[in-house]
Design an enzyme around this catalytic site. Structure first.
Site, PDB file in Angstrom:
ATOM      1  N   LEU A 154       0.833  -1.207   0.000  1.00  0.00           N
ATOM      2  CA  LEU A 154       0.000   0.000   0.000  1.00  0.00           C
ATOM      3  C   LEU A 154       0.864   1.252   0.000  1.00  0.00           C
ATOM      4  O   LEU A 154       1.844   1.336   0.726  1.00  0.00           O
ATOM      5  CB  LEU A 154      -0.883   0.024   1.254  1.00  0.00           C
ATOM      6  CG  LEU A 154      -1.656  -1.255   1.554  1.00  0.00           C
ATOM      7  CD1 LEU A 154      -2.381  -1.126   2.885  1.00  0.00           C
ATOM      8  CD2 LEU A 154      -2.632  -1.541   0.440  1.00  0.00           C
ATOM      9  N   LEU A 251      10.116   7.500 -11.981  1.00  0.00           N
ATOM     10  CA  LEU A 251      11.274   8.130 -12.633  1.00  0.00           C
ATOM     11  C   LEU A 251      11.158   9.638 -12.512  1.00  0.00           C
ATOM     12  O   LEU A 251      11.572  10.366 -13.406  1.00  0.00           O
ATOM     13  CB  LEU A 251      11.341   7.713 -14.106  1.00  0.00           C
ATOM     14  CG  LEU A 251      11.825   6.291 -14.394  1.00  0.00           C
ATOM     15  CD1 LEU A 251      11.874   6.035 -15.893  1.00  0.00           C
ATOM     16  CD2 LEU A 251      13.207   6.037 -13.782  1.00  0.00           C
ATOM     17  N   CYS A 261       8.663   3.938   4.747  1.00  0.00           N
ATOM     18  CA  CYS A 261       8.942   2.630   4.131  1.00  0.00           C
ATOM     19  C   CYS A 261      10.306   2.557   3.451  1.00  0.00           C
ATOM     20  O   CYS A 261      11.145   1.758   3.847  1.00  0.00           O
ATOM     21  CB  CYS A 261       7.850   2.280   3.138  1.00  0.00           C
ATOM     22  SG  CYS A 261       6.351   1.781   3.961  1.00  0.00           S
ATOM     23  N   ARG A 328       7.222  11.401   8.529  1.00  0.00           N
ATOM     24  CA  ARG A 328       8.344  10.558   8.932  1.00  0.00           C
ATOM     25  C   ARG A 328       9.374  10.467   7.799  1.00  0.00           C
ATOM     26  O   ARG A 328       9.046  10.163   6.668  1.00  0.00           O
ATOM     27  CB  ARG A 328       7.843   9.164   9.322  1.00  0.00           C
ATOM     28  CG  ARG A 328       7.083   9.183  10.636  1.00  0.00           C
ATOM     29  CD  ARG A 328       6.525   7.847  10.964  1.00  0.00           C
ATOM     30  NE  ARG A 328       5.558   7.405   9.983  1.00  0.00           N
ATOM     31  CZ  ARG A 328       4.970   6.211  10.004  1.00  0.00           C
ATOM     32  NH1 ARG A 328       5.278   5.341  10.938  1.00  0.00           N
ATOM     33  NH2 ARG A 328       4.088   5.886   9.086  1.00  0.00           N
TER      34      ARG A 328
HETATM   35  C1  UDX Z   1       6.037   2.823  -0.647  1.00  0.00           C
HETATM   36  C2  UDX Z   1       5.726   1.774  -1.718  1.00  0.00           C
HETATM   37  O1  UDX Z   1       5.355   2.435  -2.937  1.00  0.00           O
HETATM   38  C3  UDX Z   1       4.624   0.831  -1.240  1.00  0.00           C
HETATM   39  O2  UDX Z   1       4.407  -0.180  -2.199  1.00  0.00           O
HETATM   40  C4  UDX Z   1       5.050   0.207   0.091  1.00  0.00           C
HETATM   41  O3  UDX Z   1       4.053  -0.632   0.609  1.00  0.00           O
HETATM   42  C5  UDX Z   1       5.375   1.298   1.099  1.00  0.00           C
HETATM   43  O4  UDX Z   1       6.375   2.178   0.565  1.00  0.00           O
HETATM   44  P1  UDX Z   1       4.915   5.094   0.216  1.00  0.00           P
HETATM   45  O5  UDX Z   1       6.027   5.159   1.215  1.00  0.00           O
HETATM   46  O6  UDX Z   1       3.527   5.371   0.661  1.00  0.00           O
HETATM   47  O7  UDX Z   1       4.870   3.640  -0.480  1.00  0.00           O
HETATM   48  O8  UDX Z   1       5.261   6.165  -0.923  1.00  0.00           O
HETATM   49  P2  UDX Z   1       5.620   6.215  -2.473  1.00  0.00           P
HETATM   50  O9  UDX Z   1       4.465   6.763  -3.226  1.00  0.00           O
HETATM   51  O10 UDX Z   1       6.159   4.940  -2.946  1.00  0.00           O
HETATM   52  O11 UDX Z   1       6.763   7.351  -2.469  1.00  0.00           O
HETATM   53  C6  UDX Z   1       7.928   7.221  -1.665  1.00  0.00           C
HETATM   54  C7  UDX Z   1       8.825   8.426  -1.790  1.00  0.00           C
HETATM   55  O12 UDX Z   1       9.439   8.467  -3.075  1.00  0.00           O
HETATM   56  C8  UDX Z   1       8.129   9.783  -1.631  1.00  0.00           C
HETATM   57  O13 UDX Z   1       8.945  10.631  -0.858  1.00  0.00           O
HETATM   58  C9  UDX Z   1       7.997  10.293  -3.048  1.00  0.00           C
HETATM   59  O14 UDX Z   1       7.911  11.689  -3.119  1.00  0.00           O
HETATM   60  C10 UDX Z   1       9.284   9.757  -3.668  1.00  0.00           C
HETATM   61  N1  UDX Z   1       9.214   9.571  -5.121  1.00  0.00           N
HETATM   62  C11 UDX Z   1       8.354   8.670  -5.671  1.00  0.00           C
HETATM   63  C12 UDX Z   1      10.092  10.294  -5.938  1.00  0.00           C
HETATM   64  O15 UDX Z   1      10.889  11.094  -5.475  1.00  0.00           O
HETATM   65  N2  UDX Z   1      10.048  10.070  -7.296  1.00  0.00           N
HETATM   66  C13 UDX Z   1       9.192   9.171  -7.867  1.00  0.00           C
HETATM   67  O16 UDX Z   1       9.232   9.025  -9.108  1.00  0.00           O
HETATM   68  C14 UDX Z   1       8.317   8.461  -7.030  1.00  0.00           C
END
Ligand code: UDX
Length: 432
Positions: A154, A251, A261, A328
């Site tokens: 999730l 990307l 996470c 966090r």
């Molecule tokens: C993530 C995983 O996607 C999910 O499958 C797992 O269960 C928990 O960890 P989440 O932590 O809710 O989910 O956030 P996510 O949408 O994956 O983004 C994580 C971080 O990466 C954010 O800080 C976001 O801003 C950053 N991000 C994401 C980027 O900098 N570039 C991107 O292209 C995508």
């Protein structure tokens, strides 16, 4: 309809419990925090996740979802017991599994007949073995049980949709009876189920999160090359992502990934690899690039402002990504700390995360809206890509800023347009 207990009513547990109820099961969500359980019974959901409050209320009304502070009640009234308690990081990144051990022991004590115990929290490989031996040690002789691993994928901000429409469901299970029960539980969800052994399922979760983090660190590394050479990271990402083998998601260059996470799971995975005798260079580089990206972004602000000390900087966004109040390991918070250390005065606004930030971060001017934060600032820093920030009235922003400087950590605006509007605009890996 299956009878399900979900132990741990944090982010994962609550979403899982509410969604299982929504698809027709009878669910007890258990948590040892009595205040939290009392609040949930009143319909007060302690976290912000779009649609979650409504889903909880709807299923409480239907009497499909109840809350309890007693594991005993959960175990006695359910056949399938999902463990969704926290696995916070210890000093060296290692996951703290003591809550899982305690819960396993408690479950074992109250089992009077067959139970399936399913691990949902992200855990190191072989946690299933430990849960199994703990349950075996404390259970009554006649009580039979199976163990399964069913990791969650999730994303905060879209967790309900992710639960209802997953790309795949991973189930690590060895016994036929347990496999059939889990198949029945997930039958209403139209998604492919991948059955594996328990250890492979545990590894898939760590591997997925690390791969996604690596994709972000990869594009962020490229953004550094773009910055230095004059290429454009958005164009590079587009061209790269059109190759189906690579894929266009994850990307987006940024000031770095955050959240509870990716950084935590990556550190835990590195720790497990080392304990298994393997030195995971690729994972270590992924984490290192992410730290460097925040420093790089800080240097960008410094370059735009010349001197930071004494300057008023408006930082928009505190959560680690939009549509959540979660701060966090948010890169926005790290940047604010760096700027404060360098002597800047910070004015900030976030649509959802201000209350949580106030508990962590003092000496910051928390404003009622974006324009208040911007008023009189020497520079505007965009740290989280909340959609409302991309709809800011830029002419008004220009009038309110003391200097027309914007440093964008999320590439939210078109650099050519920003220049035309008279801003000194810098972003990640774009030189226009
Ligand atoms: C993530 C995983 O996607 C999910 O499958 C797992 O269960 C928990 O960890 P989440 O932590 O809710 O989910 O956030 P996510 O949408 O994956 O983004 C994580 C971080 O990466 C954010 O800080 C976001 O801003 C950053 N991000 C994401 C980027 O900098 N570039 C991107 O292209 C995508």
């Amino acid at each position: 309809m299956e009878k399900i207990a979900v132990i741990g009513s944090g982010y994962v547990g609550l979403v899982t419990g509410a969604c299982f109820a929504e698809i027709g099961h009878q669910v007890i969500c258990v948590d040892n925090n009595k205040d939290k359980v009392a609040a949930l019974k009143q319909g007060n959901v302690p976290i912000y996740e779009p649609g979650l409050s409504q889903l909880v209320l709807k299923n409480v009304k239907r009497k499909r979802l109840i809350f309890s502070d007693s594991i005993k009640e959960g175990v006695e009234n359910s056949k399938a017991i999902f463990i969704a308690v926290g696995t916070p990081p210890k000093a060296k990144g290692e996951a703290d599994l003591s809550a899982i051990e305690d819960v396993a022991e408690e479950i074992a004590k109250y089992m009077n007949s067959y139970r399936l115990i399913i691990q949902k929290s992200t855990v190191p490989i072989a946690t299933g073995d430990w849960v199994e031996s703990t349950v075996r040690m404390f259970k009554k002789k006649h009580a039979k049980f199976d163990i399964a691993s069913n990791p969650e994928f999730l994303r905060e901000g879209s967790a309900i949709d992710d639960f209802m429409h997953p790309d795949r469901i991973i189930i690590g299970v060895e016994a036929k009876k347990a496999r059939e029960l889990l198949s029945r539980i997930y039958k209403p969800i139209k998604a492919r189920i991948v059955f594996t052994d328990v250890k492979s399922a545990e590894l898939i979760k760590h591997a997925s999160n690390s791969f996604l983090a690596m994709k972000i660190s990869f594009i962020n590394s490229l953004s550094r090359i773009c910055d230095a050479s004059g290429a454009d990271i958005d164009k590079v990402a587009q061209g790269l992502g059109m190759d189906k083998r690579i894929g266009k998601d994850f990307l987006k260059a940024s000031l770095g990934y955050g959240g509870f996470c990716f950084p935590k799971d990556l550190a835990a995975f590195i720790n497990i690899c080392e304990r298994l005798g393997y030195n995971p260079e690729l994972l270590k580089a992924t984490a290192k690039v992410n730290e460097q990206q925040k420093e790089f972004f800080f240097r960008k602000i410094k370059k735009a402002l010349w001197n930071i000390s004494g300057k008023r900087i408006a930082v928009l966004g505190l959560s680690f990504k939009p549509n959540t109040d979660d701060i966090r390991l948010s890169p926005a918070i790290d940047i604010i700390r760096m700027l404060k250390k360098a002597g800047a005065k910070i004015a900030t606004f976030d649509p959802r995360a201000m209350e949580k930030a106030k508990r962590e971060l003092s000496g910051v001017d928390y404003c009622d809206n974006a324009y208040d934060a911007i008023t009189g600032a020497d520079c505007l820093v965009l740290a989280t890509d909340w959609p409302q920030f991309s709809r800011l009235d830029l002419k008004r922003v220009k009038r309110l800023l003391k200097r027309p400087i914007i440093v964008d950590g999320r590439n939210m605006f078109d650099p050519v347009n920003m220049k035309r509007l008279g801003f000194q605009y810098s972003s990640i890996g774009r030189n226009a």
